[in-house]
Write an enzyme that holds these catalytic residues in place. Sequence first.
Site, PDB file in Angstrom:
ATOM      1  N   ASP A  23      57.817  61.036  38.363  1.00 42.27           N
ATOM      2  CA  ASP A  23      58.668  59.841  38.279  1.00 42.27           C
ATOM      3  C   ASP A  23      59.759  60.295  39.247  1.00 42.27           C
ATOM      4  OD1 ASP A  23      58.808  62.049  36.505  1.00 42.27           O
ATOM      5  OD2 ASP A  23      59.738  60.766  35.051  1.00 42.27           O
ATOM      6  N   ASP A  82      47.448  59.090  44.812  1.00 36.97           N
ATOM      7  CA  ASP A  82      47.174  57.530  45.317  1.00 36.97           C
ATOM      8  C   ASP A  82      48.247  56.866  45.421  1.00 36.97           C
ATOM      9  OD1 ASP A  82      45.638  55.400  45.646  1.00 36.97           O
ATOM     10  OD2 ASP A  82      44.590  55.349  43.764  1.00 36.97           O
ATOM     11  N   ASP A 111      50.940  55.285  48.682  1.00 34.84           N
ATOM     12  CA  ASP A 111      51.564  53.794  48.687  1.00 34.84           C
ATOM     13  C   ASP A 111      52.752  53.813  48.944  1.00 34.84           C
ATOM     14  OD1 ASP A 111      48.667  53.392  48.899  1.00 34.84           O
ATOM     15  OD2 ASP A 111      48.977  51.218  47.779  1.00 34.84           O
ATOM     16  N   TYR A 122      40.311  59.800  37.778  1.00 33.98           N
ATOM     17  CA  TYR A 122      39.306  58.695  38.365  1.00 33.98           C
ATOM     18  C   TYR A 122      37.951  59.332  37.992  1.00 33.98           C
ATOM     19  CZ  TYR A 122      43.189  56.871  41.007  1.00 33.98           C
ATOM     20  OH  TYR A 122      44.545  56.146  41.013  1.00 33.98           O
ATOM     21  N   LYS A 159      53.425  66.065  36.094  1.00 37.96           N
ATOM     22  CA  LYS A 159      54.035  65.520  35.048  1.00 37.96           C
ATOM     23  C   LYS A 159      53.757  66.610  33.632  1.00 37.96           C
ATOM     24  CE  LYS A 159      56.169  62.174  33.056  1.00 37.96           C
ATOM     25  NZ  LYS A 159      57.454  61.750  33.352  1.00 37.96           N
TER      26      LYS A 159
END
Length: 370
Positions: free
Chosen positions: A219, A243, A247, A141, A187
Amino acid sequence: MRFAVTILPGDGIGPEVMDVGVGIMVHVAQGYGLLLDLTTKQVGGASLDACGLPITDDTLEACYGAQAVLLGAVGGPRWEGLPHDKKPERALLRLREALGLYTNLRPARVYPALVEASSLRPEVVRDTDLLVVRELTGGIYFGKPRGYDHDHGWNTLVYTRDEVERIARVAFQQADLRRKHVTCVDKANVLESSQFWREIVHEVHRDYPHIELVDLYVDNAAMQLVRNPGQFDVLLTQNMFGDILSDVASVVTGSLGMLPSASIGDEHALYEPVHGSAPDIAGQNTANPLAMIASVAMMFATSFNLPEAAHLLEQAIEGTLSAGYRTADIATPGATVLSTSDMGAQVQEAFDHLVQTQPVSPTSGLVESE
Ligand code: NAD
């Protein structure tokens, strides 16, 4: 004690949940004999409309000068077509960067009364009590170069050793206060930056041998979060993965309207609900204010060093839900559905009841009422 708090209501449901948050914050502060100096400033779309910028230097100054910042939410369809640097959401990145808020704590807990509100089966969500520790001022980001042209779009994912070490320490320290288990989410099978992240987390772990550490690819973590969220204690992860995963965690808790957050740096702290400005329900006084109230609780624990006040507020939320009160997003059959403001009033009433029935201990900080 006197604390300065900067209030940034923002857009959409931001000001609606903020009204409730500020009301409860002031009420609880009175009970503990705290004096709060409140300064309200515009941010996001409201600031764009007023002066053409998502956040002004004046607002940033007010945040620098405060012990804590409380933020509602920013954004909405009216500002979606603007270039990236003008979008309301830029204000969040500016704030995080300017205030050095590198740690984002996002607890996700399923209240017993809400096991039926999740879209997942009650037996899956029942024991959920986890904390996402998300790195907030680095990663993709913030990485440069970034941009796009007709044929390409690009962003840069970089982490430095210092950035990974300090967030890893936060995760192990948080786990020490909880169930002493950290899951490092990355990852590393594909991204070199993740391999680097993982190696440093393991180095830092040597200083916390009593904390259990396991690695999980992102994942798989997303899948495990909806399959068996009760297995997690602290999830440590980089900016973008955190992030998304928080959620996902919101589905587990029943609604985005239930999730609080704290963004903490060495000198500043900002508290905000995880949800956005919810344009679809804005202006209706139906938004769930519990994420905002729980964010205020985190402020009492962290910035005001009053964990007992925070605990009582959380108990007040739990008691209100157990008594059958709901907002529309978490409504279950037979429940009493309340507006945003009425839900705030119920939680405040539950808090007062807890205070009255609670013996005042010398260390509680509670001011005895006449
Ligand atoms: P959102 O979180 O605003 O809403 C997603 C869904 O959850 C909507 O159906 C909404 O009604 C519901 N919801 C969210 N909060 C709720 C609450 N407190 N009570 C009841 N229901 C609630 O996400 P979105 O729709 O993707 O984004 C809307 C705007 O908010 C966008 O402009 C986005 O960029 C912005 N946003 C801001 C923040 C922030 O300010 N921190 C975070 C996320 C999104």
